[in-house]
Enzyme design. Structure first.
Site, PDB file in Angstrom:
ATOM      1  N   CYS A   1      39.393  32.719  34.848  1.00  0.00           N
ATOM      2  CA  CYS A   1      38.631  32.785  36.226  1.00  0.00           C
ATOM      3  C   CYS A   1      37.218  31.073  35.695  1.00  0.00           C
ATOM      4  O   CYS A   1      38.192  30.440  35.346  1.00  0.00           O
ATOM      5  CB  CYS A   1      37.997  33.474  37.209  1.00  0.00           C
ATOM      6  SG  CYS A   1      36.607  33.422  38.379  1.00  0.00           S
TER       7      CYS A   1
ATOM      8  N   HIS B   1      42.798  37.216  37.561  1.00  0.00           N
ATOM      9  CA  HIS B   1      41.981  38.125  37.638  1.00  0.00           C
ATOM     10  C   HIS B   1      42.709  39.295  36.503  1.00  0.00           C
ATOM     11  O   HIS B   1      43.306  40.760  37.741  1.00  0.00           O
ATOM     12  CB  HIS B   1      40.829  39.208  38.602  1.00  0.00           C
ATOM     13  CG  HIS B   1      39.378  37.983  38.264  1.00  0.00           C
ATOM     14  ND1 HIS B   1      38.595  38.107  37.638  1.00  0.00           N
ATOM     15  CD2 HIS B   1      39.207  36.978  38.718  1.00  0.00           C
ATOM     16  CE1 HIS B   1      37.385  37.525  38.013  1.00  0.00           C
ATOM     17  NE2 HIS B   1      38.067  36.747  38.595  1.00  0.00           N
TER      18      HIS B   1
ATOM     19  N   GLU C   1      42.289  41.550  35.123  1.00  0.00           N
ATOM     20  CA  GLU C   1      41.307  42.818  34.864  1.00  0.00           C
ATOM     21  C   GLU C   1      41.394  43.762  36.229  1.00  0.00           C
ATOM     22  O   GLU C   1      41.221  45.179  36.391  1.00  0.00           O
ATOM     23  CB  GLU C   1      40.222  42.821  34.481  1.00  0.00           C
ATOM     24  CG  GLU C   1      38.909  42.030  35.249  1.00  0.00           C
ATOM     25  CD  GLU C   1      38.958  40.948  35.714  1.00  0.00           C
ATOM     26  OE1 GLU C   1      38.733  40.729  36.387  1.00  0.00           O
ATOM     27  OE2 GLU C   1      40.356  40.421  35.414  1.00  0.00           O
TER      28      GLU C   1
END
Length: 399
Positions: free
Chosen positions: A287, A371, A373
């Site tokens: 990001c 992202h 995660e």
């Protein structure tokens, strides 16, 4: 053009207790929830159907109001495990939230507090009972909107003053918000991912790797997925210099997500990242970390028309040839045309072909805009953490 948009009939009330006042003079009326007061911010929309707690506590949403396209928000309540900002007491994350339906009583075995009370504690102002999809269409057509969200239980508002404040706020461009959300001192992290009915595990095993994570507004689940690879992590503030990082003898360095304009954060972040690239220590960015890496190699970043916010974005990985569904949360993007020849584009968004990943040819350095995660969202991109540790293992063999 100035207009006032009342709440739709099914949610109509005699006197609005919350307003969204846009910089163009539009006033949207509804019911208030959460904290009282007002806050200027950029308004974005998020298309995720779940994970509102993780979304609202993501530090990347600093100075933003999140308009949820999914109508029912709050059904599963809140809990202490799903918070994403590193230090919850600091309440780094969104300043406002917009819901179509009223907040209802939670129904979930993990819930320990209803959303309304939780919003008050987090100092998040909420507006309920408006046509969130109409607002989404407005953002899609006009681009990211600046405005002010206000909540007064008595419904007393000075609309002219609110309009002036909304028009005066200049937006996210040129704002270095990483300095506002970063940790103030170094700290250790050893918590691993959540396990069903057991909660989060602590990494008490012998660690094979030491990772330094530069905190520009880092999410907890990123740290957990790094720790899951037998790693112990040292989190350092955003302005930590290269000498301090190298003195920690890291096996790899992680550049975190975060809020604001990457070009503003670059003033102090880029020299450190450039030195890390020269050191040949494996480097992975997500990001804002991805955008800062791009700036460090000489590329440019630009403000997007509406940004990407949601858990259902298709991205193509040119290395594997596969398409992944990923979570995204960014309002700035890397200008692909500005990438130098020694930098390869590795991922693109299949919505608009914007850049979603890069790597430096001949260096153990890569990053992604999305992202991996998740939290919330799909886990299609979890493999990127293994890709990082593969580079680390190769580095340790030659170091």
């Amino acid at each position: 053009m100035t207009q006032t948009i009342p709440s739709p009939k099914p949610w109509s009330i005699n006197k609005p207790t919350a307003l969204l006042v846009l910089a163009n003079g539009t006033v949207i009326e509804g019911k208030g929830a959460g904290a009282t007061g007002f806050a200027e911010a950029e308004i974005c929309f998020n298309t995720a159907m779940t994970g509102y707690e993780e979304i609202l506590t993501d530090p990347s949403y600093k100075k933003q109001i999140v308009n949820f396209t999914f109508p029912h928000i709050g059904n599963v309540g809140t809990n202490s495990e799903d918070i994403e900002d590193l230090i919850p007491l600091n309440c780094h994350g969104a300043v406002g939230a917009i819901f179509k339906a009223d907040i209802t009583h939670p129904s979930n075995y993990r819930a320990n507090e209803n959303l309304n009370q939780w919003l008050k504690k987090r100092k998040i102002i909420a507006l309920c009972g408006i046509d969130t999809r109409a607002l989404t269409v407005l953002i899609r057509e006009k681009g990211a909107l600046n405005g002010i969200i206000a909540h007064d239980p008595n419904g007393n508002f000075d609309i002219n003053t609110l309009k002036k404040r909304a028009q005066k706020w200049t937006g996210l461009v040129n704002l270095d918000l990483a300095q506002e959300v970063t940790s103030k001192q170094s700290m250790k992290w050893n918590e691993k991912p959540w396990v069903w009915n057991k909660g989060y595990k602590t990494n008490n095993d012998a660690s094979n790797f030491h990772i330094v994570a530069i905190d520009y507004g880092i999410k907890r689940n990123i740290l957990r997925l790094i720790a899951a690879h037998s790693a112990h992590i040292t989190i350092v503030p955003a302005n930590t210099n290269i000498e301090e990082i190298l003195a920690m003898n890291p096996d790899g360095v992680f550049l975190s997500n975060g809020p604001g304009d990457p070009a503003a954060t670059a003033n102090y972040a880029v020299p450190t990242i450039q030195a890390l690239i020269d050191s040949n220590i494996p480097l992975f960015g997500i990001c804002l970390g991805h955008q800062l890496l791009a700036l460090a190699v000489g590329a440019k970043t630009i403000k997007m028309h509406q940004g990407h916010h949601g858990a259902n974005h298709p991205v193509k990985d040119f290395i594997t040839g596969k398409v992944e569904i990923v979570s995204m949360n960014h309002g700035f993007t890397v200008d692909t045309t500005s990438l130098p020849q020694h930098v390869e584009e590795t991922h693109i968004s299949l919505f608009d072909n914007s850049n979603c990943g890069l790597r430096i040819i001949g260096k153990p350095v890569f990053s992604v805009q999305h992202h991996p995660e998740a939290s919330p969202g799909p886990q299609d991109s979890h493999y990127l953490f293994q890709r990082f540790f593969n580079l680390i293992m190769d580095y340790k063999k030659t170091a």
